[in-house]
Design an enzyme around this catalytic site. Structure first.
Site, PDB file in Angstrom:
ATOM      1  CG  HIS A  31      -2.270   0.627   0.960  1.00 20.50           C
ATOM      2  ND1 HIS A  31      -2.579   1.912   1.337  1.00 20.50           N
ATOM      3  CD2 HIS A  31      -3.386   0.141   0.357  1.00 20.50           C
ATOM      4  CE1 HIS A  31      -3.819   2.188   0.994  1.00 20.50           C
ATOM      5  NE2 HIS A  31      -4.333   1.133   0.389  1.00 20.50           N
ATOM      6  CG  HIS A  70      -6.424  -0.846  -7.840  1.00 21.21           C
ATOM      7  ND1 HIS A  70      -7.134   0.330  -7.672  1.00 21.21           N
ATOM      8  CD2 HIS A  70      -6.010  -1.212  -6.599  1.00 21.21           C
ATOM      9  CE1 HIS A  70      -7.146   0.662  -6.400  1.00 21.21           C
ATOM     10  NE2 HIS A  70      -6.475  -0.255  -5.718  1.00 21.21           N
TER      11      HIS A  70
END
Length: 381
Positions: A185, A284
């Site tokens: 992340h 994504h």
């Protein structure tokens, strides 16, 4: 056929839907949003609408070129996301006009079903083994988890141990026949990634995602050569030009977002570039049903596709979930961790417009969390 109007709808939990109408009654839907900046993107869509109203919706490539290049200042997440949602909606119109799913317009499907993964653990991962067991029971063959919560630039051995222990607990539940992907992340510095990646190698993650921030992608080649773990990134890259240098760095998985990276038109080009560099595609998609529907059209038409993210039950979905705005949720029926090719025209899903309009009256003001360390300093979320 001519475009007659564009409307945007901020709907819970944190999404923005777009409706494009035409004079022939065909309506296209898309999902243009930057998480935490929905109203900003809606303003960008409104500005771009001046280029579209009165025009032929089937001139998709020309519209894409003008929307992305017709201004002196180009690119960036807000403009690219506005273009992305418009592009999705135009392809939806095209598929409905011709009476076929969008992937049929790209030469037809190259696979019969698409593998999807399920999120576990939340932003600050806990109880991941139990959550992984639940997903195995539900039939999923792959899960993804955050590697850490708050993390310092160079953190303690205890925090390193905690990262490895969490992934090890999930691997024990999954066994060797299923996969775990680990999302860093952008919370890990290059130094922290170099420390933890070798310790994760025995656990064989499907990939490690975003091991450094996008502004530090010059460091990616060093990480790739330091580990056998496949490296994935791309959710915060917005064009084929953003991906150009990254694809030569040795990454294994490209992760453009269909609601950020210029939509279906541009992600098709990114996928082709990735294939030429022996890189696979895993779009994504922690967003809503239109973003997922667009992603699946790409997935079924892309030879170098790997696996699809989807947001059902994800920790961001508070108050509304993936299926809530659909007339018929069956296109997103997951069977043994896979989804079948959508057969409906356009994006293959039917939006419940009345429910969308009602939800948009409530709207949302979702924002990315702002994290701070124990000393009060900002840390990456």
């Amino acid at each position: 056929m001519r475009i007659t109007g564009l409307e945007t709808f901020p709907v819970p939990p944190r999404w923005l839907f777009l409706r494009i109408s035409t004079d022939e009654g065909i309506v296209g839907w898309g999902e243009p949003v930057v998480e935490g900046r929905a109203h900003t993107v809606a303003a960008a869509v409104d500005e771009l609408s001046e280029l579209l109203v009165g025009r032929d919706p089937l001139a998709i490539e020309d519209h894409w070129q003008v929307m992305t290049k017709g201004g002196f200042y180009r690119g960036g997440p807000v403009l690219s996301s506005a273009v992305a949602g418009i592009d999705q909606a135009l392809w939806d119109i095209a598929g409905k006009s011709y009476g076929v799913p969008v992937h049929r317009l790209f030469g037809g499907p190259v696979r019969e079903r698409v593998r999807v993964y399920q999120w576990i653990g939340g932003d600050e991962p806990s109880d991941v083994a139990e959550a992984a067991a639940e997903q195995v029971e539900a039939g999923f063959t792959a899960v993804k988890m955050n590697g850490s919560g708050r993390l310092r630039h160079i953190d303690t051995p205890a925090e390193l141990d905690a990262v490895v222990s969490r992934v090890a607990a999930v691997r024990e539940v999954l066994g060797d026949e299923r996969d775990v992907a680990v999302d860093f992340h952008g919370r890990f510095s290059t130094a922290m990634s170099r420390r933890v990646l070798p310790r994760l190698e025995p656990l064989s993650p499907l990939f490690v995602e975003e091991p450094v921030l996008p502004e530090n992608t010059a460091k990616v080649r060093d990480l790739v050569t330091s580990t056998s773990i496949p490296i994935a990134l791309g959710e915060r890259l917005f064009s084929r030009w953003d991906f150009r240098d990254v694809l030569t760095s040795g990454i294994a998985v490209a992760q453009p977002d269909l609601s950020h990276a210029g939509g279906i038109s541009e992600v098709r080009r990114i996928a082709a570039m990735a294939e030429a560099h022996d890189v696979t595609l895993a779009p994504h998609c922690p967003l809503g049903p239109l973003a997922l529907a667009a992603s699946l059209q790409i997935a079924f038409a892309t030879p170098n596709f790997l696996i699809q993210e989807q947001s059902r039950g994800i920790h961001y979905n508070v108050g509304s979930d993936l299926l809530d705005y659909l007339v018929d949720p069956s296109p997103f029926r997951f069977d043994e961790g896979h989804v079948a090719a959508p057969q409906g025209p356009g994006l293959g899903v039917e939006i419940d417009e009345a429910k969308v309009r009602e939800a948009a009256e409530r709207g949302h003001r979702w924002r990315s969390p702002v994290w701070r360390d124990s000393d009060g300093a900002f840390v990456e979320w």
